[in-house]
Structure formats: structure tokens, C-alpha cells
Design an enzyme around this catalytic site. Structure first.
Site, PDB file in Angstrom:
ATOM      1  CD  GLU A  80      -2.979  -1.088   0.238  1.00  0.00           C
ATOM      2  OE1 GLU A  80      -3.114  -0.023  -0.401  1.00  0.00           O
ATOM      3  OE2 GLU A  80      -3.672  -2.104   0.054  1.00  0.00           O
ATOM      4  CB  CYS A 143      -6.208  -3.326   6.640  1.00  0.00           C
ATOM      5  SG  CYS A 143      -6.468  -5.112   6.665  1.00  0.00           S
ATOM      6  CG  HIS A 165      -4.613  -5.141   1.755  1.00  0.00           C
ATOM      7  ND1 HIS A 165      -4.785  -3.775   1.825  1.00  0.00           N
ATOM      8  CD2 HIS A 165      -5.382  -5.658   2.762  1.00  0.00           C
ATOM      9  CE1 HIS A 165      -5.608  -3.480   2.816  1.00  0.00           C
ATOM     10  NE2 HIS A 165      -5.985  -4.600   3.397  1.00  0.00           N
TER      11      HIS A 165
END
Length: 212
Positions: A80, A143, A165
Site C-alpha cells: 500500500e 487494516c 494486502h
């Protein structure tokens, strides 16, 4: 010897397994070139998630931290780029907490960028034939909450951190409605990512943007 702390969430929602936790278990204690992997199990609970990882950081004193979670619908390992200061839970966490449009950290910045070399990580994972791509949204559930909270905690330190992820496991999508990845492939991708962090003090210049 640089320690890379990799964390994995426990199962949540209707799932009995979480590939994040299962994958990190497979690589616990793995020796890297110039480092080693240590792991931590994380509860899918709003504030407890951050406190658990903070405690692990204090105990392990890692060079870098990779927090990991599952993302249904994704077919690749996806580091991310950014964490946002918003909790907007579509479902309750594992203690029944469901918040709407609340900040992760009151008064905190709108967002934090990862401090991991995510493009180098993606490049190295892809080089081993494992699907990987940069993601520009970590969602608004636990998350992203953990991603933002740990970035905030580490902001004045030299400890690098980011969130990754990963896809579901085949047994989580028996009807084939969701993309999946084998557990061993996920685990290997995370180990490759850890090595890329050790090998790259700064990120590589490589296109990874999207149109929308």
C-alpha cells in the site's frame, strides 16, 4: 543483522482462517541476506491492533515493519502507498466495534505515506513470478487503521513501515467467485518483500500509477 517484523491479522468476519497470519507463520525465523524475519499475531480490533504492534516493536526493535492483511477481490500481493486518517467500518471488528467516519488519530495528519520501498518490493516479487502491484487504497477498516496508527507512532523514528494486502486462499473461495493465491506463494512473496527492504535504502523509480 536487521530484523524485519512482519505481522498478520487473526481471522475476522465469517472467515475461519486469515492468510496473513498463516503466511507469516510459515516464514517466522527465516534468515535473510543481512537480516531475519520475526512475526506477531494481531487482533482485528480497533485500538488493540495498534497497541499489539507497538508492543512488538518495542520488544523486537526491528529495522522495518510490514503489517499484513487479507483483501478479498485482489489477485496480487499489493503493498500500500498511503494510509488515511479515517475509520469507516463496513462491518464490526472482532469485539463488535463499528465506527463511522471517525479519525484513527484525533488531530493527526490527513494521511501518511509508506516508508517502505514498495516499487522495489513489487519488482522483486514479480521477478520471481508472483503477481504483485502497488495499491493506492488500504480501505477504511482495521487494516488502514493499523497502517495509519503505526505510521503515526513511528513518524519520528528511523523505523520503516508499510502495509501489504494479500489475496484470499483457495479454500476461502471454493466457488471461484474471488481471486486467490496459494499460501506458500503468499509467504514467499512476503519474504521477498522483506529482503527488498533490506536491499533498498530508497525506492526505485518505476511507474506504478493508475488512471482511476
Amino acid at each position: 543483522m536487521k530484523k524485519i517484523l512482519i505481522t498478520g491479522f487473526e481471522p475476522f468476519g465469517n472467515d475461519k482462517i486469515n492468510p496473513a497470519l498463516e503466511a507469516v507463520k510459515l516464514i517466522a525465523g527465516r534468515k535473510l541476506n543481512g537480516g531475519e524475519i520475526v512475526i506477531c499475531q494481531v487482533p482485528v480490533v480497533r485500538y488493540k491492533s495498534i497497541e499489539t504492534v507497538k508492543q512488538a516493536i518495542e520488544e523486537q526493535q526491528p529495522y522495518a515493519v510490514i503489517t499484513v492483511g487479507q483483501a478479498s477481490g485482489r489477485a496480487a500481493i499489493t503493498p500500500e502507498r498511503i494510509a488515511i486518517n479515517v475509520d469507516d467500518f463496513r462491518i464490526p471488528d472482532n469485539e463488535g466495534i463499528q465506527v463511522i467516519d471517525e479519525p484513527v488519530v484525533a488531530g493527526g495528519p490527513d494521511a501518511y505515506f509508506t516508508t517502505l520501498p514498495i516499487k522495489a518490493m513489487v519488482s522483486e516479487i514479480q521477478a520471481q513470478g508472483i503477481p504483485a502491484t502497488v495499491s493506492n487504497t488500504a480501505g477504511t477498516f482495521v487494516c488502514n487503521h493499523l497502517f495509519y496508527g503505526i505510521q503515526h507512532y513511528l513518524k519520528d523514528t528511523n523505523v520503516r513501515h508499510g502495509f501489504v494486502h494479500i489475496p484470499l486462499l483457495p479454500e476461502q473461495s471454493v466457488d471461484g467467485s474471488q481471486p486467490t493465491m496459494k499460501l506458500e506463494q503468499i509467504a514467499e512473496g512476503l519474504a521477498i518483500a522483506a529482503q527488498a527492504i533490506i536491499d533498498n535504502d530508497s525506492d526505485i523509480q518505476q511507474g506504478a500509477g493508475t488512471i482511476c
